[in-house]
Design a protein around this motif. Sequence first.
Motif, PDB file in Angstrom:
ATOM      1  N   UNK A  52      36.725  28.160  44.247  1.00  0.00           N
ATOM      2  CA  UNK A  52      36.371  27.528  42.982  1.00  0.00           C
ATOM      3  C   UNK A  52      36.045  28.564  41.905  1.00  0.00           C
ATOM      4  N   UNK A  53      35.438  29.698  42.306  1.00  0.00           N
ATOM      5  CA  UNK A  53      34.949  30.660  41.306  1.00  0.00           C
ATOM      6  C   UNK A  53      35.708  32.000  41.335  1.00  0.00           C
ATOM      7  N   UNK A  54      36.862  32.050  41.991  1.00  0.00           N
ATOM      8  CA  UNK A  54      37.547  33.333  42.179  1.00  0.00           C
ATOM      9  C   UNK A  54      37.938  34.035  40.877  1.00  0.00           C
ATOM     10  N   UNK A  55      38.124  33.300  39.798  1.00  0.00           N
ATOM     11  CA  UNK A  55      38.509  33.910  38.517  1.00  0.00           C
ATOM     12  C   UNK A  55      37.335  34.056  37.551  1.00  0.00           C
ATOM     13  N   UNK A  56      36.124  33.993  38.065  1.00  0.00           N
ATOM     14  CA  UNK A  56      34.910  34.142  37.255  1.00  0.00           C
ATOM     15  C   UNK A  56      34.965  35.382  36.370  1.00  0.00           C
ATOM     16  N   UNK A  57      35.486  36.479  36.881  1.00  0.00           N
ATOM     17  CA  UNK A  57      35.556  37.733  36.128  1.00  0.00           C
ATOM     18  C   UNK A  57      36.419  37.655  34.879  1.00  0.00           C
ATOM     19  N   UNK A  58      37.283  36.643  34.780  1.00  0.00           N
ATOM     20  CA  UNK A  58      38.123  36.503  33.582  1.00  0.00           C
ATOM     21  C   UNK A  58      37.298  36.138  32.357  1.00  0.00           C
ATOM     22  N   UNK A  59      36.051  35.721  32.576  1.00  0.00           N
ATOM     23  CA  UNK A  59      35.156  35.436  31.456  1.00  0.00           C
ATOM     24  C   UNK A  59      34.979  36.681  30.584  1.00  0.00           C
ATOM     25  N   UNK A  60      35.172  37.856  31.170  1.00  0.00           N
ATOM     26  CA  UNK A  60      34.940  39.124  30.481  1.00  0.00           C
ATOM     27  C   UNK A  60      36.235  39.808  30.028  1.00  0.00           C
ATOM     28  N   UNK A  61      37.355  39.064  30.055  1.00  0.00           N
ATOM     29  CA  UNK A  61      38.655  39.580  29.604  1.00  0.00           C
ATOM     30  C   UNK A  61      38.945  39.001  28.217  1.00  0.00           C
ATOM     31  N   UNK A  62      39.447  39.821  27.322  1.00  0.00           N
ATOM     32  CA  UNK A  62      39.739  39.383  25.950  1.00  0.00           C
ATOM     33  C   UNK A  62      40.768  38.250  25.938  1.00  0.00           C
ATOM     34  N   UNK A  63      40.550  37.273  25.058  1.00  0.00           N
ATOM     35  CA  UNK A  63      41.468  36.138  24.904  1.00  0.00           C
ATOM     36  C   UNK A  63      42.903  36.593  24.643  1.00  0.00           C
ATOM     37  N   UNK A  64      43.073  37.621  23.814  1.00  0.00           N
ATOM     38  CA  UNK A  64      44.421  38.067  23.456  1.00  0.00           C
ATOM     39  C   UNK A  64      45.199  38.541  24.684  1.00  0.00           C
ATOM     40  N   UNK A  65      44.502  39.027  25.709  1.00  0.00           N
ATOM     41  CA  UNK A  65      45.163  39.440  26.944  1.00  0.00           C
ATOM     42  C   UNK A  65      45.381  38.232  27.852  1.00  0.00           C
ATOM     43  N   UNK A  66      44.334  37.407  28.008  1.00  0.00           N
ATOM     44  CA  UNK A  66      44.437  36.220  28.880  1.00  0.00           C
ATOM     45  C   UNK A  66      45.561  35.293  28.453  1.00  0.00           C
ATOM     46  N   UNK A  67      45.749  35.176  27.157  1.00  0.00           N
ATOM     47  CA  UNK A  67      46.680  34.177  26.636  1.00  0.00           C
ATOM     48  C   UNK A  67      47.934  34.776  26.002  1.00  0.00           C
ATOM     49  N   UNK A  68      48.212  36.005  26.323  1.00  0.00           N
ATOM     50  CA  UNK A  68      49.391  36.654  25.749  1.00  0.00           C
ATOM     51  C   UNK A  68      50.656  36.003  26.311  1.00  0.00           C
ATOM     52  N   UNK A  69      51.537  35.550  25.426  1.00  0.00           N
ATOM     53  CA  UNK A  69      52.813  35.031  25.926  1.00  0.00           C
ATOM     54  C   UNK A  69      53.689  36.203  26.354  1.00  0.00           C
ATOM     55  N   UNK A  70      54.337  36.058  27.462  1.00  0.00           N
ATOM     56  CA  UNK A  70      55.222  37.127  27.922  1.00  0.00           C
ATOM     57  C   UNK A  70      54.494  38.174  28.749  1.00  0.00           C
TER      58      UNK A  70
END
Length: 192
Positions: A52-70
């Motif tokens: 359930x919480x395996x991607x908890x660390x993504x809270x600290x990743x910039x939106x522009x990287x998380x949601x980059x198309x391509x």
Amino acid sequence: MKESVEALSRAAELREHNAAGHGGQCAHYVGMIARGLNLSPQEVDDVTFAGRVHDLGKLFIADRILNKPGALTEDEFTVIKTHPVVGAEVLRALPEIEHVAQAVESHHEAFDGSGYPLGLKGENIPLYGRIVAVADAFVNMTSDRSFAPSKSDEQAITELGKQSGTRFDGMIVRLFARLLKMEKATSLGNGS
């Protein structure tokens, strides 16, 4: 405390396009696999929580990287690869769940040693991490994400099979394929 961590994990999902509910879906399949391995009820609860919480660390990743198309650049991928370690660090603040933290930290390790963050290989990867890896990959493949269109369940199982023994623990993949087929047969038999 666990509820707070789950809330943070859901917040991380909401920041990433098309990721809402990802942890819950992973937890469902992780629990299925854990029960199929005849783990104890406490172990099933613990590994399901890890799913359930395996991607908890993504809270600290910039939106522009998380949601980059391509495709990500090498530098952006290096940043993404920090999320298992950061999530594990947050979990280590909770008492007596080191094995859950290890699962989160190791869910991107590959059975052949080519994964991250530690390059663990085979059964040196904690069992919980190997379980979460299969469930996470299946959910990612069967969901529309910014980096790839969704596959059918059958296509995703085929892809997991192709990567058995290299990226994934083949025993867990085979068990998951069997359990998923049984779950589908049961749901069809109930008119669902």
